[in-house]
Design an enzyme around this catalytic site. Structure first.
Site, PDB file in Angstrom:
ATOM      1  N   GLU A 213      45.668  45.320  36.269  1.00  0.00           N
ATOM      2  CA  GLU A 213      44.547  45.041  35.370  1.00  0.00           C
ATOM      3  C   GLU A 213      44.606  45.803  34.053  1.00  0.00           C
ATOM      4  O   GLU A 213      43.718  46.603  33.743  1.00  0.00           O
ATOM      5  CB  GLU A 213      43.230  45.355  36.082  1.00  0.00           C
TER       6      GLU A 213
ATOM      7  N   HIS B 136      41.993  53.386  30.982  1.00  0.00           N
ATOM      8  CA  HIS B 136      41.979  53.381  32.450  1.00  0.00           C
ATOM      9  C   HIS B 136      43.373  53.106  32.982  1.00  0.00           C
ATOM     10  O   HIS B 136      44.291  52.820  32.218  1.00  0.00           O
ATOM     11  CB  HIS B 136      40.954  52.385  32.994  1.00  0.00           C
TER      12      HIS B 136
ATOM     13  N   TYR C 228      40.539  47.943  24.532  1.00  0.00           N
ATOM     14  CA  TYR C 228      39.118  48.021  24.182  1.00  0.00           C
ATOM     15  C   TYR C 228      39.045  48.656  22.801  1.00  0.00           C
ATOM     16  O   TYR C 228      39.234  49.869  22.662  1.00  0.00           O
ATOM     17  CB  TYR C 228      38.381  48.856  25.244  1.00  0.00           C
TER      18      TYR C 228
ATOM     19  N   HIS D 188      44.582  49.625  41.357  1.00  0.00           N
ATOM     20  CA  HIS D 188      44.156  50.437  42.509  1.00  0.00           C
ATOM     21  C   HIS D 188      44.438  49.628  43.754  1.00  0.00           C
ATOM     22  O   HIS D 188      44.606  48.398  43.684  1.00  0.00           O
ATOM     23  CB  HIS D 188      42.652  50.773  42.399  1.00  0.00           C
TER      24      HIS D 188
ATOM     25  N   HIS E  54      32.100  49.807  32.284  1.00  0.00           N
ATOM     26  CA  HIS E  54      31.257  49.477  33.433  1.00  0.00           C
ATOM     27  C   HIS E  54      29.929  48.854  33.000  1.00  0.00           C
ATOM     28  O   HIS E  54      28.883  49.126  33.579  1.00  0.00           O
ATOM     29  CB  HIS E  54      31.010  50.723  34.300  1.00  0.00           C
TER      30      HIS E  54
ATOM     31  N   ASP F  50      39.132  41.072  43.348  1.00  0.00           N
ATOM     32  CA  ASP F  50      38.755  41.827  42.144  1.00  0.00           C
ATOM     33  C   ASP F  50      39.466  41.162  40.969  1.00  0.00           C
ATOM     34  O   ASP F  50      40.670  41.330  40.807  1.00  0.00           O
ATOM     35  CB  ASP F  50      39.177  43.295  42.315  1.00  0.00           C
TER      36      ASP F  50
ATOM     37  N   GLU G 184      42.815  40.832  35.014  1.00  0.00           N
ATOM     38  CA  GLU G 184      42.973  41.516  36.307  1.00  0.00           C
ATOM     39  C   GLU G 184      43.262  40.500  37.405  1.00  0.00           C
ATOM     40  O   GLU G 184      42.498  39.545  37.591  1.00  0.00           O
ATOM     41  CB  GLU G 184      41.684  42.281  36.654  1.00  0.00           C
TER      42      GLU G 184
ATOM     43  N   HIS H 274      38.029  49.629  45.658  1.00  0.00           N
ATOM     44  CA  HIS H 274      39.008  50.695  45.421  1.00  0.00           C
ATOM     45  C   HIS H 274      39.369  51.194  46.814  1.00  0.00           C
ATOM     46  O   HIS H 274      38.693  52.050  47.375  1.00  0.00           O
ATOM     47  CB  HIS H 274      38.423  51.802  44.545  1.00  0.00           C
TER      48      HIS H 274
ATOM     49  N   ARG I 153      40.366  42.474  29.193  1.00  0.00           N
ATOM     50  CA  ARG I 153      41.062  42.907  30.415  1.00  0.00           C
ATOM     51  C   ARG I 153      41.472  41.648  31.158  1.00  0.00           C
ATOM     52  O   ARG I 153      40.736  40.649  31.159  1.00  0.00           O
ATOM     53  CB  ARG I 153      40.157  43.779  31.290  1.00  0.00           C
TER      54      ARG I 153
ATOM     55  N   ASP J  98       9.264  49.031  52.265  1.00  0.00           N
ATOM     56  CA  ASP J  98       9.649  48.481  53.565  1.00  0.00           C
ATOM     57  C   ASP J  98      10.898  47.624  53.539  1.00  0.00           C
ATOM     58  O   ASP J  98      11.192  46.928  54.499  1.00  0.00           O
ATOM     59  CB  ASP J  98       8.498  47.625  54.124  1.00  0.00           C
TER      60      ASP J  98
ATOM     61  N   ASP K 239      34.299  40.564  34.889  1.00  0.00           N
ATOM     62  CA  ASP K 239      34.960  41.262  35.995  1.00  0.00           C
ATOM     63  C   ASP K 239      34.035  41.084  37.189  1.00  0.00           C
ATOM     64  O   ASP K 239      33.019  41.776  37.319  1.00  0.00           O
ATOM     65  CB  ASP K 239      35.160  42.741  35.644  1.00  0.00           C
TER      66      ASP K 239
HETATM   67  N1  GLY Z   1      35.888  45.808  39.388  1.00  0.00           N
HETATM   68  C1  GLY Z   1      36.282  47.146  39.562  1.00  0.00           C
HETATM   69  C2  GLY Z   1      37.617  47.408  39.068  1.00  0.00           C
HETATM   70  O1  GLY Z   1      38.188  46.582  38.394  1.00  0.00           O
HETATM   71  O2  GLY Z   1      38.207  48.393  39.386  1.00  0.00           O
HETATM   72 MN    MN Z   2      39.951  46.552  39.691  1.00  0.00          MN
HETATM   73 MN    MN Z   3      37.662  44.510  38.408  1.00  0.00          MN
END
Ligand code: GLY
Ligand code: MN
Ligand code: MN
Length: 433
Positions: A381, A347, A385, A351, A240, A268, A404, A358, A402, A37, A257
């Site tokens: 960012e 990566h 790694y 973005h 992730h 972000d 960012e 995104h 990272r 519910d 992150d």
């Molecule tokens: N937190 C998602 C990214 O950095 O794209």
């Molecule tokens: Mn990002």
């Molecule tokens: Mn991020």
């Protein structure tokens, strides 16, 4: 009228002008059950909200372009019983006034009323193929119009993905949007500062996540903009990672992150810092390299520069630096050309950022990278790694970093919206308190 209603009405008028003719139909998001519910916290659809400022579920906006433009909203009726359980609803009459619509109807009247707006229109724009149930519903309305063919009524013959207009408009943020993005950035910046100071050996990743979530909500944010990544030690090499359940060890780095959504707009941010407040020599070497890559990438962002310029700048700095550190061997141009650097940097460098983390907007136009224009917002960012492997110097094993930040393109360059401690000296000083 709602204070911002004129802003949303002006956006709808721009869409109508861009379309020129036909009808656009955009639904908000559905409520999603979590278990029996209860539902996941409700989040409206970004396209729908961008056009309306309306946050209730079960709502559809219809825009009629051409010589007789109309703004129409379907929304839930008032309902005393449901409002006792779930809270206030505008209902069609109040929503028309508050959100500056020409006409409003009950959501239950969709099937009866919506097909009338499609009659004798040359085109129908909606978000095609994102939600099969919605696609089926739209086809049902089209067929309802086609069923009237013998009385001389024509159905739209062109179906267009509404994103062709909406994505372009959402890509360049107006002042109202930028003000909200600044707030999201400020709240998130403050949260990262709090998290850094709360970190010490023996605490857990989830405790630091909790510090972030507390800072988001107490800053007035609705929610995190995305699932928080709080990754210590080798977990930082899982891009992730979301389990956030490991104890923090002396000597490890912690990658966070995480950022807030404020007024439906996301920040972000990623920061990576030592659990004990002091970078080791190897951690510092890798950190300084990622920082240099980020600085080089941000320096490329200005009107007329291309979407891929920050990525290319970051890849060049990272690759050259990895050769210097002994992580890669060979000529920098060859390592870039062959993609060998992707072993440690897999990566892209950013973005678009906006209502969606995104965010909407193409990265290429007619096959070429898109040039920046003022008002575009994006993340920068870069990261490295370094998983443990026999051919990797041991000092670098399991270092994941990272950095960012969020930037907005300005008239002559860019502005960085997010400002937690960023350099080695700033982070170590901040963590000393
Ligand atoms: N937190 C998602 C990214 O950095 O794209
Ligand atoms: Mn990002
Ligand atoms: Mn991020």
């Amino acid at each position: 009228m709602q204070p911002d209603a004129a802003i949303y009405r002006a956006r709808r008028e721009r869409v109508i002008a861009e379309m020129g003719e036909g009808v656009m139909v955009i639904a908000t998001a559905s409520e999603v059950p979590r278990n029996r519910d209860t539902h996941y916290p409700y989040r409206h659809d970004s396209y729908f909200y961008w056009l309306t400022g309306f946050t209730e579920p079960e709502a559809v906006v219809v825009l009629v372009a051409g010589s007789a433009p109309r703004h129409i909203l379907f929304c839930r009726e008032r309902n005393e019983e449901r409002e006792i359980w779930d809270g206030f609803r505008y209902g069609p009459a109040a929503a028309r006034e508050a959100f500056a619509f020409d006409e409003t109807f009950a959501f239950d009247a969709l099937d009866a009323e919506l097909p009338k707006y499609l009659e004798n229109q040359p085109q129908l724009a909606y978000i095609i193929g994102r939600d099969m149930a919605w696609d089926t519903q739209v086809m049902g309305w089209l067929n309802a119009v086609r069923a009237k063919a013998r009385s001389g009524v024509q159905a739209p013959v062109r179906l267009v993905d509404a994103r062709v207009w909406l994505d372009e408009m959402r890509l360049v943020k107006d002042d109202h949007e930028l003000a909200l993005m600044r707030r999201a950035a400020e709240i998130s910046t403050r949260a990262h500062g709090i998290a850094m100071r709360a970190t010490r050996p023996g605490r857990h990743e989830y405790e630091i996540e909790a510090e972030m979530l507390c800072a988001f909500r107490s800053g007035g944010a609705a929610a995190p903009a995305y699932t928080s990544i709080v990754a210590s030690g080798a977990n930082a090499c899982v891009l992730h990672y979301v389990f956030n359940d490991r104890p923090l060890a002396d000597g490890d780095l912690l990658l966070i992150d995480a950022a807030a959504e404020f007024g439906s707009y996301a920040a972000d941010i990623t920061r990576t810092f030592p659990v004990n407040g002091r970078f080791s020599a190897a951690q510092r070497d890798v950190y300084e390299l990622v920082l240099a890559a980020q600085t080089a990438a941000i320096a490329t962002v200005r009107p007329g520069a291309l979407w891929n310029d920050p990525h290319e700048a970051a890849v060049r700095v990272l690759t050259a630096g990895m050769v210097d550190l002994g992580l890669l061997h060979g000529a920098v141009d060859d390592l870039i050309e062959s993609g060998a650097y992707q072993r440690f940097y897999m990566h892209r460098t950013g973005h678009w950022l906006g209502m969606d983390v995104h965010d909407a907007g193409d990265y290429k136009v007619h096959g070429a990278w898109r040039p920046f224009v003022p008002g575009m917002t994006l993340t920068v960012e870069p990261g490295l790694y370094i998983r443990a492997a026999d051919d990797v110097p041991a000092a670098f094993h399991n270092i994941g970093i990272r950095i960012e930040d969020d930037v907005v393109v300005t008239a002559d360059g860019c502005e960085v919206l997010t400002t937690p401690p960023r350099t080695v000296a700033e982070i170590e000083a901040w963590m000393r308190g």
